[in-house]
Design an enzyme around this catalytic site. Structure first.
Site, PDB file in Angstrom:
ATOM      1  N   ARG A  13       0.834  -1.200   0.000  1.00  0.00           N
ATOM      2  CA  ARG A  13       0.000   0.000   0.000  1.00  0.00           C
ATOM      3  C   ARG A  13       0.870   1.252   0.000  1.00  0.00           C
ATOM      4  O   ARG A  13       0.366   2.346  -0.202  1.00  0.00           O
ATOM      5  CB  ARG A  13      -0.862   0.023   1.262  1.00  0.00           C
ATOM      6  CG  ARG A  13      -2.104  -0.872   1.196  1.00  0.00           C
ATOM      7  CD  ARG A  13      -3.295  -0.045   0.990  1.00  0.00           C
ATOM      8  NE  ARG A  13      -4.585  -0.347   1.539  1.00  0.00           N
ATOM      9  CZ  ARG A  13      -5.275  -1.459   1.599  1.00  0.00           C
ATOM     10  NH1 ARG A  13      -4.748  -2.588   1.242  1.00  0.00           N
ATOM     11  NH2 ARG A  13      -6.498  -1.484   2.047  1.00  0.00           N
ATOM     12  N   ARG A  60     -19.220  -4.753   5.611  1.00  0.00           N
ATOM     13  CA  ARG A  60     -18.017  -4.633   6.435  1.00  0.00           C
ATOM     14  C   ARG A  60     -18.104  -3.392   7.310  1.00  0.00           C
ATOM     15  O   ARG A  60     -18.622  -2.361   6.880  1.00  0.00           O
ATOM     16  CB  ARG A  60     -16.797  -4.514   5.522  1.00  0.00           C
ATOM     17  CG  ARG A  60     -16.273  -5.858   5.097  1.00  0.00           C
ATOM     18  CD  ARG A  60     -15.255  -5.789   4.007  1.00  0.00           C
ATOM     19  NE  ARG A  60     -14.379  -4.618   4.056  1.00  0.00           N
ATOM     20  CZ  ARG A  60     -13.372  -4.444   3.215  1.00  0.00           C
ATOM     21  NH1 ARG A  60     -13.114  -5.348   2.291  1.00  0.00           N
ATOM     22  NH2 ARG A  60     -12.626  -3.384   3.277  1.00  0.00           N
ATOM     23  N   ARG A  85     -10.543   6.167   3.089  1.00  0.00           N
ATOM     24  CA  ARG A  85      -9.676   5.171   2.455  1.00  0.00           C
ATOM     25  C   ARG A  85      -9.360   5.546   1.017  1.00  0.00           C
ATOM     26  O   ARG A  85      -8.248   5.331   0.537  1.00  0.00           O
ATOM     27  CB  ARG A  85     -10.335   3.794   2.502  1.00  0.00           C
ATOM     28  CG  ARG A  85      -9.988   3.034   3.777  1.00  0.00           C
ATOM     29  CD  ARG A  85     -11.096   2.122   4.212  1.00  0.00           C
ATOM     30  NE  ARG A  85     -11.357   1.061   3.269  1.00  0.00           N
ATOM     31  CZ  ARG A  85     -12.530   0.451   3.140  1.00  0.00           C
ATOM     32  NH1 ARG A  85     -13.556   0.825   3.876  1.00  0.00           N
ATOM     33  NH2 ARG A  85     -12.673  -0.514   2.288  1.00  0.00           N
TER      34      ARG A  85
HETATM   35  P1  AMP Z   1      -8.690  -4.080   2.419  1.00  0.00           P
HETATM   36  O1  AMP Z   1      -9.575  -5.252   2.667  1.00  0.00           O
HETATM   37  O2  AMP Z   1      -7.527  -4.391   1.544  1.00  0.00           O
HETATM   38  O3  AMP Z   1      -9.450  -2.856   1.972  1.00  0.00           O
HETATM   39  O4  AMP Z   1      -8.050  -3.715   3.850  1.00  0.00           O
HETATM   40  C1  AMP Z   1      -8.841  -3.317   4.941  1.00  0.00           C
HETATM   41  C2  AMP Z   1      -8.007  -2.490   5.909  1.00  0.00           C
HETATM   42  O5  AMP Z   1      -6.904  -3.269   6.417  1.00  0.00           O
HETATM   43  C3  AMP Z   1      -7.357  -1.256   5.301  1.00  0.00           C
HETATM   44  O6  AMP Z   1      -8.231  -0.140   5.268  1.00  0.00           O
HETATM   45  C4  AMP Z   1      -6.177  -1.034   6.259  1.00  0.00           C
HETATM   46  O7  AMP Z   1      -6.610  -0.456   7.465  1.00  0.00           O
HETATM   47  C5  AMP Z   1      -5.728  -2.450   6.561  1.00  0.00           C
HETATM   48  N1  AMP Z   1      -4.718  -2.935   5.585  1.00  0.00           N
HETATM   49  C6  AMP Z   1      -4.858  -3.932   4.659  1.00  0.00           C
HETATM   50  N2  AMP Z   1      -3.732  -4.109   3.948  1.00  0.00           N
HETATM   51  C7  AMP Z   1      -2.847  -3.198   4.429  1.00  0.00           C
HETATM   52  C8  AMP Z   1      -1.509  -2.856   4.082  1.00  0.00           C
HETATM   53  N3  AMP Z   1      -0.839  -3.479   3.090  1.00  0.00           N
HETATM   54  N4  AMP Z   1      -0.911  -1.857   4.788  1.00  0.00           N
HETATM   55  C9  AMP Z   1      -1.553  -1.219   5.779  1.00  0.00           C
HETATM   56  N5  AMP Z   1      -2.810  -1.468   6.159  1.00  0.00           N
HETATM   57  C10 AMP Z   1      -3.475  -2.452   5.484  1.00  0.00           C
END
Ligand code: AMP
Length: 219
Positions: A93, A162, A173
């Site tokens: 990220r 979610r 986000r």
């Molecule tokens: P996602 O399902 O990929 O949208 O991830 C949900 C949440 O998990 C994100 O909004 C972040 O808070 C955290 N997260 C997931 N992947 C990462 C990453 N590579 N680095 C930092 N935070 C992460």
């Protein structure tokens, strides 16, 4: 088709990464490594990581780079990923995570980083309709006519919105995506490891675009 691929799928939240990664994972016979799913699993099991991550995730922030690189390092060392490859979804990220990944993978470098491109207004509409199985992570789209409680067709788990799909958290986000993740496009573009794929259209059509692009880089 020879199995195996080492991929990153980038894209705004709601661009269809989750759905396409599941299909790509079957197609190339490689694990789909979603850091969001890993963190949600840790939250469910109330591990030390989960307790810390929940606070950050609920606020729409990002978990620290060092923790995330460590988590992915452990996952990529497992035999499925170390022998056949991986599809990374939600990681890296940040540029710090991307550099960390380059160090981890060393002699078996990434084939390509795909930027699954869907405009912001399109993803906002998609996310507000998104529902996910709490147990297996299968994605669904709400139309309003679903019978409640909504049960997952794959595993029988509860299908729900979610906790971090509220409008405020989603907008935060998406802003974070522009600020922190967009530089990755430059990072991978610099040494021609980036491929932009149009993510708007029927999922079959998008999948076809993805595999054609990825196969070009695997050969
Ligand atoms: P996602 O399902 O990929 O949208 O991830 C949900 C949440 O998990 C994100 O909004 C972040 O808070 C955290 N997260 C997931 N992947 C990462 C990453 N590579 N680095 C930092 N935070 C992460």
């Amino acid at each position: 088709m020879i199995p195996g691929a080492r991929l990153i799928i980038l894209g705004r939240q709601g661009a269809g990464k989750g759905t396409q990664c599941v299909r790509l994972s079957r197609h190339y016979v490689v694990p789909h490594v979603s850091t969001g799913d890993m963190l949600r699993g840790a939250v469910r099991h109330r591990t030390e990581l989960g307790v810390m991550a929940k606070e950050v995730m609920d606020a729409g922030g990002l978990v620290g780079d060092e923790i995330m690189v460590g988590l992915v390092d452990d996952r990529l060392r497992r035999p499925d990923a170390s022998t056949r490859g991986y599809i990374l979804d939600g990681f890296p990220r940040t540029v710090t995570q991307a550099s960390g990944l380059d160090e981890l993978v060393g002699e078996r470098p990434l084939h390509v980083c795909v930027d699954l491109d869907v405009p912001r207004d399109v993803v906002l509409a998609r996310i507000s309709a998104r529902r996910v199985c709490r147990d297996c992570g299968t994605n669904y789209t709400a139309t309003g006519g679903e019978r409640q409680p909504w049960i997952c067709e794959v595993c029988g788990g509860d299908v729900m919105q979610r906790g971090d799909d509220t409008p405020d958290a989603v907008n935060r986000r998406l802003d974070l995506y522009e600020e922190q993740t967009a530089p990755l496009i430059e990072f991978y573009g610099r040494d021609r490891r980036l491929a932009k794929v149009d993510g708007v259209g029927h999922p079959d059509e998008v999948f076809h675009r993805l595999t054609s692009t990825i196969d070009h880089y695997r050969t």
